[in-house]
Motif scaffolding. Sequence first.
Motif, PDB file in Angstrom:
ATOM      1  N   TYR A 128       0.837  -1.191   0.000  1.00  0.00           N
ATOM      2  CA  TYR A 128       0.000   0.000   0.000  1.00  0.00           C
ATOM      3  C   TYR A 128       0.880   1.252   0.000  1.00  0.00           C
ATOM      4  N   ILE A 129       0.624   2.153  -0.961  1.00  0.00           N
ATOM      5  CA  ILE A 129       1.278   3.461  -0.966  1.00  0.00           C
ATOM      6  C   ILE A 129       0.385   4.478  -0.255  1.00  0.00           C
ATOM      7  N   LEU A 130      -0.916   4.390  -0.515  1.00  0.00           N
ATOM      8  CA  LEU A 130      -1.929   5.112   0.251  1.00  0.00           C
ATOM      9  C   LEU A 130      -2.950   4.091   0.729  1.00  0.00           C
ATOM     10  N   ARG A 131      -3.475   4.303   1.931  1.00  0.00           N
ATOM     11  CA  ARG A 131      -4.406   3.306   2.470  1.00  0.00           C
ATOM     12  C   ARG A 131      -5.563   3.987   3.191  1.00  0.00           C
ATOM     13  N   ASP A 132      -6.776   3.689   2.727  1.00  0.00           N
ATOM     14  CA  ASP A 132      -8.019   4.132   3.377  1.00  0.00           C
ATOM     15  C   ASP A 132      -8.042   5.646   3.612  1.00  0.00           C
ATOM     16  N   ILE A 133      -7.797   6.398   2.544  1.00  0.00           N
ATOM     17  CA  ILE A 133      -7.779   7.860   2.641  1.00  0.00           C
ATOM     18  C   ILE A 133      -9.185   8.403   2.391  1.00  0.00           C
ATOM     19  N   SER A 134      -9.703   9.160   3.339  1.00  0.00           N
ATOM     20  CA  SER A 134     -10.965   9.895   3.170  1.00  0.00           C
ATOM     21  C   SER A 134     -10.715  11.336   3.583  1.00  0.00           C
ATOM     22  N   TRP A 135     -11.019  12.253   2.674  1.00  0.00           N
ATOM     23  CA  TRP A 135     -10.679  13.658   2.919  1.00  0.00           C
ATOM     24  C   TRP A 135     -11.570  14.520   2.031  1.00  0.00           C
ATOM     25  N   SER A 136     -12.129  15.569   2.606  1.00  0.00           N
ATOM     26  CA  SER A 136     -12.944  16.489   1.815  1.00  0.00           C
ATOM     27  C   SER A 136     -12.542  17.925   2.117  1.00  0.00           C
ATOM     28  N   ILE A 137     -12.634  18.766   1.096  1.00  0.00           N
ATOM     29  CA  ILE A 137     -12.334  20.190   1.217  1.00  0.00           C
ATOM     30  C   ILE A 137     -13.534  20.962   0.690  1.00  0.00           C
ATOM     31  N   MET A 190      -2.430  11.955  -7.445  1.00  0.00           N
ATOM     32  CA  MET A 190      -3.767  11.409  -7.646  1.00  0.00           C
ATOM     33  C   MET A 190      -4.779  12.539  -7.834  1.00  0.00           C
ATOM     34  N   ILE A 191      -4.711  13.564  -7.002  1.00  0.00           N
ATOM     35  CA  ILE A 191      -5.639  14.681  -7.125  1.00  0.00           C
ATOM     36  C   ILE A 191      -5.535  15.322  -8.499  1.00  0.00           C
ATOM     37  N   ASN A 192      -4.323  15.367  -9.047  1.00  0.00           N
ATOM     38  CA  ASN A 192      -4.108  15.955 -10.362  1.00  0.00           C
ATOM     39  C   ASN A 192      -4.412  14.994 -11.507  1.00  0.00           C
ATOM     40  N   GLY A 193      -4.789  13.780 -11.187  1.00  0.00           N
ATOM     41  CA  GLY A 193      -5.186  12.835 -12.221  1.00  0.00           C
ATOM     42  C   GLY A 193      -4.049  12.115 -12.899  1.00  0.00           C
ATOM     43  N   TYR A 194      -2.860  12.118 -12.295  1.00  0.00           N
ATOM     44  CA  TYR A 194      -1.733  11.404 -12.879  1.00  0.00           C
ATOM     45  C   TYR A 194      -1.650   9.966 -12.389  1.00  0.00           C
ATOM     46  N   ILE A 195      -2.304   9.687 -11.257  1.00  0.00           N
ATOM     47  CA  ILE A 195      -2.368   8.332 -10.706  1.00  0.00           C
ATOM     48  C   ILE A 195      -3.830   8.018 -10.407  1.00  0.00           C
ATOM     49  N   PHE A 196      -4.253   6.824 -10.781  1.00  0.00           N
ATOM     50  CA  PHE A 196      -5.641   6.431 -10.532  1.00  0.00           C
ATOM     51  C   PHE A 196      -5.663   5.518  -9.310  1.00  0.00           C
ATOM     52  N   PRO A 197      -6.634   5.700  -8.425  1.00  0.00           N
ATOM     53  CA  PRO A 197      -6.678   4.870  -7.210  1.00  0.00           C
ATOM     54  C   PRO A 197      -6.975   3.399  -7.520  1.00  0.00           C
ATOM     55  N   SER A 198      -6.433   2.528  -6.677  1.00  0.00           N
ATOM     56  CA  SER A 198      -6.730   1.099  -6.803  1.00  0.00           C
ATOM     57  C   SER A 198      -8.145   0.803  -6.336  1.00  0.00           C
ATOM     58  N   SER A 199      -8.618   1.582  -5.359  1.00  0.00           N
ATOM     59  CA  SER A 199      -9.985   1.425  -4.859  1.00  0.00           C
ATOM     60  C   SER A 199     -10.429   2.746  -4.245  1.00  0.00           C
ATOM     61  N   GLY A 200     -11.733   2.896  -4.112  1.00  0.00           N
ATOM     62  CA  GLY A 200     -12.279   4.126  -3.552  1.00  0.00           C
ATOM     63  C   GLY A 200     -12.733   5.095  -4.620  1.00  0.00           C
ATOM     64  N   GLU A 201     -13.223   6.250  -4.186  1.00  0.00           N
ATOM     65  CA  GLU A 201     -13.785   7.254  -5.088  1.00  0.00           C
ATOM     66  C   GLU A 201     -13.075   8.598  -4.908  1.00  0.00           C
ATOM     67  N   VAL A 202     -12.819   9.258  -6.040  1.00  0.00           N
ATOM     68  CA  VAL A 202     -12.191  10.584  -6.025  1.00  0.00           C
ATOM     69  C   VAL A 202     -13.022  11.534  -6.878  1.00  0.00           C
ATOM     70  N   THR A 203     -13.410  12.657  -6.302  1.00  0.00           N
ATOM     71  CA  THR A 203     -14.112  13.706  -7.037  1.00  0.00           C
ATOM     72  C   THR A 203     -13.387  15.017  -6.786  1.00  0.00           C
ATOM     73  N   VAL A 204     -12.948  15.661  -7.856  1.00  0.00           N
ATOM     74  CA  VAL A 204     -12.230  16.926  -7.755  1.00  0.00           C
ATOM     75  C   VAL A 204     -13.005  17.990  -8.529  1.00  0.00           C
ATOM     76  N   LEU A 205     -13.334  19.077  -7.853  1.00  0.00           N
ATOM     77  CA  LEU A 205     -14.092  20.184  -8.459  1.00  0.00           C
ATOM     78  C   LEU A 205     -15.394  19.678  -9.083  1.00  0.00           C
ATOM     79  N   GLY A 206     -16.010  18.726  -8.408  1.00  0.00           N
ATOM     80  CA  GLY A 206     -17.281  18.186  -8.868  1.00  0.00           C
ATOM     81  C   GLY A 206     -17.170  17.176  -9.987  1.00  0.00           C
ATOM     82  N   LYS A 207     -15.949  16.827 -10.398  1.00  0.00           N
ATOM     83  CA  LYS A 207     -15.738  15.894 -11.505  1.00  0.00           C
ATOM     84  C   LYS A 207     -15.260  14.546 -10.962  1.00  0.00           C
TER      85      LYS A 207
END
Length: 258
Positions: free
Chosen positions: A16-25, A47-64
């Motif tokens: 695991y490089i990142l594990r169980d990350i939950s964060w909102s701004i 990941m936030i910039n879209g250069y790495i895709f998560p193995s699991s979980g959901e990512v939404t940036v600026l509503g996208k």
Amino acid sequence: MILDIKNVSIRRDSKYILRDISWSIEDGQHWVVLGLNGSGKTTLLNMINGYIFPSSGEVTVLGKPFGKYDLRELRKSIGWVSTALQERLYGNERAIDIVVSGRYASIGLFNVPSDEDKETALEKLELLDAEAFSGRFYGTLSQGEKQKILIARGLMSDPKLLILDEPCTGLDIFSREQLLKTVDELSKIDYAPTLVYVTHQIDEILPSFSHSLLMRRGEIHSQGSTADMLTTENLSDFFETDIECKKANDRYAISFQL
């Protein structure tokens, strides 16, 4: 919502490089991401910039939501200032051209910039008190001047999110304080983007950063209001050693209990 990360993990092979990350701004918040080298900060940013895709979980940036939107277009709405980016830029380019390239999220310009682009670039440089550098070659600028150019570049597309990835790296104490003053002033303007400031230095955390995320070994140690995160008790647990955290003149400092 500027950022919404839910139960995200990134694995490489079985590690695991990142594990169980939950964060909102939320809109209007400015955040610090604090962590030592190897804590996963850079992976999180990529990941936030879209250069790495998560193995699991959901990512939404600026509503996208990732997986349902062209991430190349998303990057145009995110300003990113990093040492890694600085090393990829061309030293023989004029500073103003580097700023203009931020509109296209590109390294270098492939077309002659329009008068409108140049005018916008000069406005961003003026905002940072850096317009005097516009005609100089990027490679001739000091480290502090280069960072101002990169921030202006990050603002070129009027982003809703501006990520500052350890922007004070390599700066002397005077250049560092000047750059921090610039960041503080930027955070206070009416149309300021949401700022995410990444660092491993406690004393760089400005009062304008209302929230902090503390990362350790690829996981979130704690998150919340900066005042609640930067306490002697929480930081001693975070660093796994006895420290004392004090606040003076709206800035934090730590000392080790040897």
